[in-house]
Write an enzyme that holds these catalytic residues in place. Structure first.
Site, short mmCIF file in Angstrom:
data_model
loop_
_atom_site.label_atom_id
_atom_site.label_comp_id
_atom_site.label_asym_id
_atom_site.label_seq_id
_atom_site.Cartn_x
_atom_site.Cartn_y
_atom_site.Cartn_z
CB CYS A 1 -62.50 14.40 43.59
SG CYS A 1 -62.76 16.01 44.08
CG HIS B 1 -62.96 8.38 50.89
ND1 HIS B 1 -64.18 7.79 50.07
CD2 HIS B 1 -62.36 8.71 49.80
CE1 HIS B 1 -64.28 8.09 49.06
NE2 HIS B 1 -63.23 8.74 48.56
CG HIS C 1 -59.83 7.90 45.15
ND1 HIS C 1 -60.57 8.32 44.45
CD2 HIS C 1 -60.31 8.40 46.60
CE1 HIS C 1 -61.47 8.78 44.74
NE2 HIS C 1 -61.53 9.19 46.11
#
Length: 316
Positions: free
Chosen positions: A248, A215, A217
């Protein structure tokens, strides 16, 4: 540690994309999507061939208002649709409530750093690990799958760099027994490809055999490069969000997720044709316009170029 080879590992076109638009993608948006809009988005992504979707979160609605209608979405989907959908959870109670609504795939998240775990979940990392066996039992009771998701696997906004040994200690913690996958998260988007490849390879070789999920970014512009490095090192599922949406609320300095369109354009899975890609671009543009959010996808921008001789350009 014995390692079972993953037949998908290292093959760009066979790595599975999980689109996280409706969870991580929505966490910082100023506008909300209705349950009906989310359900429509899930079904459109599935229709186009996206193999996995994160449809929402059990986070408290007062802290993350965009997740308030997640269970409505779960309840509206069919069992067949829910087989391809994941839901973010952080406690055994979350798993119990989500499973009662029909969910069967759970992403149990904790942070490698205590500081981020306290900000995000309200407890220490060890407390989250201590509760994990009960969460696993709830998932098993409904024949579900549960992932061990490790946020801040590379850097923490409060503590700085996170050591690989810290991640391996969590990956090898006996309280994680029964988790089917392990998710390695570059929560702040500060990692570089060599770091990602190195950590994924160590988790692959030095922890129990599980599917590895990456995962990432795109804060520092390396989202796609890091995703490709993760796949080549053994990740068989990777996360992305339409238009690079996301971030987030408890990670200062983080920007959006790696774009789903960019990941797909780079990996070219068998189900992705130029026509399907064009429909994804239109879906992304429509959703981002509804949310008043910018489109950060470079491939979506390229798809709107005037390069008419290139098959992947969108012509409508």
């Amino acid at each position: 540690m014995n390692h079972v080879e993953n037949p998908l590992a290292g093959t760009l076109g066979q790595a599975i994309l999980r689109d996280v638009t409706l969870r991580d993608g929505l966490q910082l948006t100023g506008k909300l999507l209705t349950a009906e809009q989310k359900i429509e988005t899930v079904r459109e992504l599935l229709r186009l061939g996206v193999p996995a979707i994160e449809l929402g979160s059990m986070a408290r609605a007062d802290l993350v208002p965009t997740m308030a209608n997640t269970l409505e979405v779960v309840q509206a989907l069919t069992p067949e649709e829910l087989e391809k959908c994941w839901i973010w959870v952080a406690t055994p109670g979350h798993v119990a409530k989500a499973s009662a609504a029909g969910a069967r795939n759970f992403q149990y998240c904790l942070s490698a750093s205590d500081s981020h775990n306290k900000a995000n979940i309200g407890r220490t990392t060890d407390q989250s690990l201590a509760a994990l066996p009960e969460a696993v039992e709830y998932a098993r009771a409904v024949n579900g799958q549960i992932q061990l998701c490790i946020a801040t696997s590379f850097t923490c906004p409060f503590e700085g760099n996170i050591s690989e040994e810290r991640i391996l200690s969590i990956a090898n913690d006996p309280r994680a027994e029964g988790t089917t996958d392990i998710v390695i998260c570059d929560t702040l988007g500060q990692a570089v490809p060599a770091q990602v490849a190195g950590l994924v390879a160590r988790v692959r070789d030095e922890s129990p055999a599980r599917r590895i999920v990456y995962h990432g970014h795109d804060t520092w512009g390396l989202g796609v490069a890091n995703t490709l490095a993760a796949i080549q090192a053994g990740a068989a599922m990777v996360d992305g969000a339409l238009g690079g949406l996301g971030g987030c609320p408890f990670a200062p300095g983080a920007s959006g997720n790696t774009s789903s369109e960019d990941i797909l354009f780079a990996t070219r899975p068998d189900w992705l044709t130029p026509g399907v890609f064009g429909e994804l671009v239109v879906l992304s543009e429509t959703l981002l316009a509804e949310l008043d959010e910018p489109n950060r996808s470079k491939s979506a921008q390229g798809a709107r170029s005037k390069a008419d001789a290139f098959d992947w350009v969108v012509r409508s």
